[in-house]
Design a protein around this motif. Structure first.
Motif, PDB file in Angstrom:
ATOM      1  N   LEU A 120       0.852  -1.185   0.000  1.00 18.17           N
ATOM      2  CA  LEU A 120       0.000   0.000   0.000  1.00 18.17           C
ATOM      3  C   LEU A 120       0.884   1.229   0.000  1.00 18.17           C
ATOM      4  CD1 LEU A 120      -2.724   1.492   0.280  1.00 18.17           C
ATOM      5  CD2 LEU A 120      -2.469   1.271   2.777  1.00 18.17           C
ATOM      6  N   VAL A 121       0.647   2.126  -0.966  1.00 16.64           N
ATOM      7  CA  VAL A 121       1.379   3.389  -1.049  1.00 16.64           C
ATOM      8  C   VAL A 121       0.412   4.529  -0.771  1.00 16.64           C
ATOM      9  CG1 VAL A 121       2.756   4.908  -2.511  1.00 16.64           C
ATOM     10  CG2 VAL A 121       2.996   2.419  -2.730  1.00 16.64           C
ATOM     11  N   THR A 130       1.085  -6.661  -6.697  1.00 17.71           N
ATOM     12  CA  THR A 130      -0.094  -6.330  -5.893  1.00 17.71           C
ATOM     13  C   THR A 130       0.176  -5.033  -5.156  1.00 17.71           C
ATOM     14  OG1 THR A 130      -0.477  -8.707  -5.576  1.00 17.71           O
ATOM     15  CG2 THR A 130      -1.755  -7.206  -4.209  1.00 17.71           C
ATOM     16  N   VAL A 131      -0.008  -3.917  -5.863  1.00 14.93           N
ATOM     17  CA  VAL A 131       0.282  -2.593  -5.328  1.00 14.93           C
ATOM     18  C   VAL A 131      -0.972  -1.742  -5.375  1.00 14.93           C
ATOM     19  CG1 VAL A 131       1.677  -0.507  -5.547  1.00 14.93           C
ATOM     20  CG2 VAL A 131       2.686  -2.736  -6.099  1.00 14.93           C
ATOM     21  N   SER A 132      -1.334  -1.171  -4.249  1.00 11.01           N
ATOM     22  CA  SER A 132      -2.453  -0.235  -4.165  1.00 11.01           C
ATOM     23  C   SER A 132      -1.898   1.154  -3.878  1.00 11.01           C
ATOM     24  CB  SER A 132      -3.425  -0.637  -3.054  1.00 11.01           C
ATOM     25  OG  SER A 132      -3.917  -1.950  -3.248  1.00 11.01           O
ATOM     26  N   GLY A 148      -8.806  -6.350   3.526  1.00  9.38           N
ATOM     27  CA  GLY A 148      -8.679  -7.315   2.437  1.00  9.38           C
ATOM     28  C   GLY A 148      -7.353  -8.040   2.417  1.00  9.38           C
ATOM     29  N   TYR A 149      -6.277  -7.335   2.792  1.00  6.62           N
ATOM     30  CA  TYR A 149      -4.942  -7.902   2.622  1.00  6.62           C
ATOM     31  C   TYR A 149      -4.265  -8.367   3.905  1.00  6.62           C
ATOM     32  CZ  TYR A 149      -4.930  -6.406  -2.238  1.00  6.62           C
ATOM     33  OH  TYR A 149      -5.224  -6.252  -3.568  1.00  6.62           O
ATOM     34  N   LEU A 150      -4.633  -7.796   5.048  1.00  7.08           N
ATOM     35  CA  LEU A 150      -3.957  -8.173   6.282  1.00  7.08           C
ATOM     36  C   LEU A 150      -4.687  -9.332   6.950  1.00  7.08           C
ATOM     37  CD1 LEU A 150      -2.948  -4.686   7.697  1.00  7.08           C
ATOM     38  CD2 LEU A 150      -1.666  -6.218   6.196  1.00  7.08           C
ATOM     39  N   ARG A 151      -4.599 -10.484   6.333  1.00  2.00           N
ATOM     40  CA  ARG A 151      -5.279 -11.669   6.850  1.00  2.00           C
ATOM     41  C   ARG A 151      -4.756 -12.062   8.224  1.00  2.00           C
ATOM     42  NH1 ARG A 151      -9.658 -11.748   3.613  1.00  2.00           N
ATOM     43  NH2 ARG A 151      -9.082 -11.861   1.408  1.00  2.00           N
ATOM     44  N   ALA A 152      -3.558 -11.588   8.569  1.00  6.09           N
ATOM     45  CA  ALA A 152      -2.992 -11.930   9.879  1.00  6.09           C
ATOM     46  C   ALA A 152      -3.737 -11.247  11.016  1.00  6.09           C
ATOM     47  CB  ALA A 152      -1.511 -11.533   9.933  1.00  6.09           C
ATOM     48  N   LEU A 153      -4.564 -10.272  10.689  1.00  8.90           N
ATOM     49  CA  LEU A 153      -5.318  -9.563  11.709  1.00  8.90           C
ATOM     50  C   LEU A 153      -6.805  -9.825  11.500  1.00  8.90           C
ATOM     51  CD1 LEU A 153      -3.476  -6.132  11.723  1.00  8.90           C
ATOM     52  CD2 LEU A 153      -3.272  -7.938  13.390  1.00  8.90           C
ATOM     53  N   ILE A 176      -5.844   2.715   5.380  1.00 13.27           N
ATOM     54  CA  ILE A 176      -5.139   1.509   5.819  1.00 13.27           C
ATOM     55  C   ILE A 176      -6.134   0.457   6.287  1.00 13.27           C
ATOM     56  CG2 ILE A 176      -3.521   0.558   7.502  1.00 13.27           C
ATOM     57  CD1 ILE A 176      -2.074   3.180   7.545  1.00 13.27           C
ATOM     58  N   THR A 177      -7.146   0.896   7.026  1.00 19.45           N
ATOM     59  CA  THR A 177      -8.130  -0.049   7.550  1.00 19.45           C
ATOM     60  C   THR A 177      -8.880  -0.742   6.416  1.00 19.45           C
ATOM     61  OG1 THR A 177      -8.403   1.315   9.532  1.00 19.45           O
ATOM     62  CG2 THR A 177     -10.115  -0.305   9.080  1.00 19.45           C
ATOM     63  N   ARG A 178      -9.299   0.027   5.411  1.00 19.69           N
ATOM     64  CA  ARG A 178      -9.995  -0.576   4.262  1.00 19.69           C
ATOM     65  C   ARG A 178      -9.094  -1.562   3.541  1.00 19.69           C
ATOM     66  NH1 ARG A 178     -11.258   4.776   3.169  1.00 19.69           N
ATOM     67  NH2 ARG A 178      -9.806   4.724   1.394  1.00 19.69           N
ATOM     68  N   TRP A 179      -7.874  -1.138   3.268  1.00 22.80           N
ATOM     69  CA  TRP A 179      -6.915  -2.000   2.571  1.00 22.80           C
ATOM     70  C   TRP A 179      -6.604  -3.228   3.411  1.00 22.80           C
ATOM     71  CZ3 TRP A 179      -1.761  -3.117   3.940  1.00 22.80           C
ATOM     72  CH2 TRP A 179      -0.975  -3.710   2.950  1.00 22.80           C
TER      73      TRP A 179
END
Length: 338
Positions: free
Chosen positions: A249-250, A288-290, A322-327, A316-319
């Protein structure tokens, strides 16, 4: 026979309650400093333990003081850490040249020491989220390229991925900078920072934030030929394509203000980077860059106006949902207060 150095211990940090620091020894007598945040008021009721570690790396002429950022991540159930690299901030010692480096890979020792102290070398280590600002973002991007599989995600806050004057200008200038760096690495370059960024940020000039001006000077540290060579080399690596196999995420402002004179627009823009150039170069990071353009954000998105920062945290929360499956509970916690 020399005596072994005493084991370093966590000590209270200058940021106050909840923050501690650990000095870590590096080769050559240098040190790096790890800061951690432990909330004094964890959410009431049964909650899962921390499910990820976040490591923040600051930018040029900077150090970690973004307490709100630490509270955001703690609110998301992560353990938050930040590192002051050698020759910066808490790690700067008398006689050392602030910010001096000849290659951004010189910070590998800092990062390795920090990650070991965080427990990242253990078999049951938590997933690692890397978060870097400006030159710190560039440093983490190329580090992740050289260390595939060590991080679960990469978040970049206005990363210095490309020269402000475009790739072509960098490629033309780079050989001259490289040659000069071999013979006169500590030669200072003409100052280019008129202090506009400090005016937008510092409480002393009408901004919101208070910080140590010895560690974050009004016009920044003197830029050496060696430092510019290190940055150009890393930017060339990014331009060639990093092929990162992790979600990225940028976060960037929607506007740049690259002028030598003050304007109110500076407080609503990135006054350091050409954000359009960086947005384009971000596509060279991986598959995979947002890229999230935050309206009215400053160079450090998390030092922008409160409403702008809230948009960045929400991004960050929206992204992350979807991507931070560890949380698994990511995004269900509160945003930082104060």
């Amino acid at each position: 026979m020399s005596r072994p150095r005493p084991r370093r211990r966590w000590e209270p940090d200058i940021l106050g309650e909840g923050f501690d620091q650990l000095t870590l020894d590096l080769p050559g007598g240098r040190v790096t400093t790890l800061v951690r945040y432990t909330p004094s008021d964890p959410p009431s009721g049964p909650t899962p333990g921390p499910t990820a570690d976040v490591l923040y790396v600051h930018g040029w002429s900077d150090y970690f003081f973004q307490t709100e950022l630490a509270r955001y991540w703690a609110g998301q159930g992560a353990r938050f850490f930040a590192v002051d690299l050698h020759n910066y901030g808490r790690s700067l010692r008398p006689g050392e040249e602030p910010g001096y480096v000849r290659d951004l890979s010189d910070y590998d020792a800092d990062l390795d020491a920090a990650l070991q102290a965080m427990g990242q070398n253990a078999a049951d280590a938590r997933p690692l989220i890397l978060l870097g600002h400006s030159t710190g973002g560039l440093t983490l991007a190329v580090w992740a390229h050289r260390n595939p599989g060590r991080a679960a995600a990469l978040i970049l806050n206005s990363p210095w991925l490309e020269f402000q004057a475009t790739e072509l200008a960098r490629r033309v200038i780079s050989p001259l900078v490289s040659l000069e760096a071999q013979h006169h690495p500590r030669r200072p370059l003409p100052p280019v920072d008129p202090g506009i960024y400090t005016r937008t940020v510092s409480a002393a000039f009408g901004g919101e934030w208070q910080y140590d001006t010895e560690w974050r000077p009004v016009r920044g540290f003197p830029v050496t030929v060696a430092f510019l060579h290190a940055v150009f080399s890393a930017q060339a690596t990014v331009a060639a394509g990093l092929h990162l196999q992790l979600p990225v995420l940028v976060l960037l402002s929607d506007n740049s203000y690259l002028h030598p004179r003050w304007s109110e627009d500076a407080a609503r823009s990135d006054v350091v980077l050409d954000v359009n150039v960086v947005a384009h170069r971000s596509l060279s990071l991986g598959s995979t860059v947002s890229v999230d353009r935050i309206p009215d954000a400053m160079h450090d998105v998390f030092l922008s106006a409160p409403a702008v920062r809230a948009r960045a945290y929400n991004a960050i929360t929206r992204w992350g949902s979807g991507y931070l499956r560890a949380l698994p509970h990511f995004g269900k916690a509160r945003l930082p207060e104060g």
